[in-house]
Write an enzyme that holds these catalytic residues in place. Structure first.
Site, PDB file in Angstrom:
ATOM      1  N   ASN A 123      35.088 -62.989 119.978  1.00 34.72           N
ATOM      2  CA  ASN A 123      35.514 -63.964 120.982  1.00 34.72           C
ATOM      3  C   ASN A 123      36.931 -63.688 121.464  1.00 34.72           C
ATOM      4  OD1 ASN A 123      34.312 -65.976 122.459  1.00 34.72           O
ATOM      5  ND2 ASN A 123      34.910 -67.635 121.094  1.00 34.72           N
ATOM      6  N   ARG A 126      32.888 -72.479 105.669  1.00 34.70           N
ATOM      7  CA  ARG A 126      33.878 -72.576 106.733  1.00 34.70           C
ATOM      8  C   ARG A 126      33.619 -73.791 107.607  1.00 34.70           C
ATOM      9  NH1 ARG A 126      35.289 -68.242 111.615  1.00 34.70           N
ATOM     10  NH2 ARG A 126      37.555 -68.352 111.400  1.00 34.70           N
ATOM     11  N   ASP A 156      40.254 -59.553 110.556  1.00 34.66           N
ATOM     12  CA  ASP A 156      39.445 -60.299 111.528  1.00 34.66           C
ATOM     13  C   ASP A 156      38.520 -59.369 112.311  1.00 34.66           C
ATOM     14  OD1 ASP A 156      38.478 -62.585 112.802  1.00 34.66           O
ATOM     15  OD2 ASP A 156      39.987 -62.517 114.378  1.00 34.66           O
TER      16      ASP A 156
END
Length: 304
Positions: free
Chosen positions: A248, A119, A243
Site C-alpha cells: 500500500n 494485529r 516492512d
C-alpha cells in the site's frame, strides 16, 4: 489487477554487516494468488510477492529470521503464512488477523503452528478501530497462549490506543514508529504518548517504516533519526523490521538495501545491532535463542 506497486526486486547486498541470527520483525507475503487467493472486499490488491522473493531479499541482506504479519489483502485466511511456518519451522513466527467471531479453537490451532500475536488497526484506511469490548475479547482469547497484541496506528491513532492501554494486561507491540505526522514538533502529543507507552512494563516498538514517516526522501534521514532517538530511549524494547514488500505504498518505494543500511544509523555499534536484531526479537517473539543469547536475561510472556 494490482492497485498498489510491488517492491524493487533487484536486491543488492548492504555494506553494513548484520549479526548472525538477525531478525526482520515485520514482513508480509502475498500470494501467489493462484494458490493463496486474496480476500474479497480487500482494501488493496498487491502484486504477488511470495515467500521465495522474501527469502531472496533476506539472503542478500543477511537476515535469517522473520515475523510474518498477516495482511489485509489476505484477510483472515492465513494459508500463505501457515505455508511458510510449516515449511521452515523455527525460522518464522506469525502475527494473525482474527475475525470478530473467531473461535478459541482456531486461535489454539494457529498457536500450535507458530503464531505469536494478533494485529489490530487504528488506521482509517484499514477500517474502524476496535472498540474497548473487542480489545478485551481479543485479550481473553490470546492471553492463554502468550501472544502479544500488535497495534498499527496512523495519525492520531497512537493517542486513541493509549486511552485503551491501561485496561490491557498483555504484551503490546507497536508498529512503524507510531506512524504519526512528521516532523516530531508537528505531533508533540503523539510523540509523548509513544514515549510514555514505551516506559510501560511490556510495550515494544518496531523501528520499521522510516520511509513511511519521512518527509526527507529519498534519504529518510528524519525517519531514521526518529528511530535512533526511540532506540536510545528504550534499547531493550525495540526491534527492527523492513516492512517488505512495502504494501500500500504510493510514490516513493524504498530499496531494501537502503533500509538495511539505515540500521547503522539506528544502532551504530555491533553491540547495539545485536540487541536490536537478535536479543530483543528473541525475547519479544519467543524465538529459540541463537548461540550467544543469554535466555535467562530475557522475559517471555509465556513464562510469566
Amino acid at each position: 489487477m494490482p492497485t498498489t506497486p510491488g517492491p524493487h526486486r533487484d536486491f543488492a547486498a548492504p555494506d553494513v554487516v548484520l549479526p548472525e541470527g538477525a531478525c526482520d520483525a515485520h514482513v508480509h507475503v502475498f500470494g501467489p494468488h493462484g494458490r493463496f487467493p486474496y480476500a474479497p472486499g480487500r482494501p488493496f490488491t498487491p502484486e504477488d510477492v511470495p515467500l521465495e522473493v522474501l527469502q531472496e531479499m533476506h539472503e542478500t541482506m543477511g537476515l535469517s529470521r522473520a515475523v510474518l504479519v498477516q495482511t489485509a489483502a489476505h484477510g483472515t485466511d492465513h494459508s500463505a503464512v501457515l505455508d511458510a511456518l510449516r515449511r521452515f519451522p523455527g525460522r518464522y513466527r506469525g502475527v494473525a488477523l482474527l475475525a470478530d467471531d473467531v473461535a478459541p479453537a482456531e486461535v489454539a490451532e494457529l498457536d500450535a503452528e507458530g503464531f505469536c500475536g494478533v494485529r489490530v488497526h487504528f488506521a482509517p484506511h484499514l477500517g474502524a478501530p476496535p472498540s474497548a469490548d473487542a480489545l478485551a475479547r481479543l485479550v481473553d482469547l490470546i492471553a492463554p497462549h502468550g501472544w502479544h497484541l500488535e497495534v498499527h496506528t496512523m495519525g492520531t491513532g497512537i493517542l486513541d490506543f493509549a486511552e485503551h492501554y491501561p485496561q490491557l494486561d498483555i504484551r503490546v507491540v507497536l508498529d512503524h514508529l507510531g506512524r504519526f505526522p512528521m516532523p516530531v514538533d508537528r505531533s508533540p502529543a503523539e510523540h509523548q504518548a509513544l514515549l510514555d507507552l514505551l516506559d510501560e512494563q511490556d510495550v515494544w516498538l518496531k523501528l520499521s517504516g522510516a520511509d513511511r514517516v519521512s518527509t526527507d526522501l529519498p534519504s529518510m534521514s528524519d525517519g531514521l533519526a526518529l528511530a535512533r532517538s526511540l532506540f536510545e530511549h528504550r534499547p531493550d524494547r525495540c526491534v527492527w523490521g523492513s516492512d517488505f514488500p512495502h504494501p500500500n505504498t504510493h510514490g516513493f518505494m524504498p530499496a531494501d538495501r537502503d533500509l538495511v543500511e539505515g540500521i547503522a544509523v539506528i544502532a551504530p555499534t555491533p553491540a547495539e545491532r545485536r540487541l536490536l536484531l537478535v536479543d530483543n526479537p528473541t525475547a519479544c517473539f519467543d524465538f529459540d535463542a541463537p548461540a550467544g543469547v543469554d535466555e535467562t536475561a530475557t522475559t517471555h510472556r509465556r513464562d510469566a
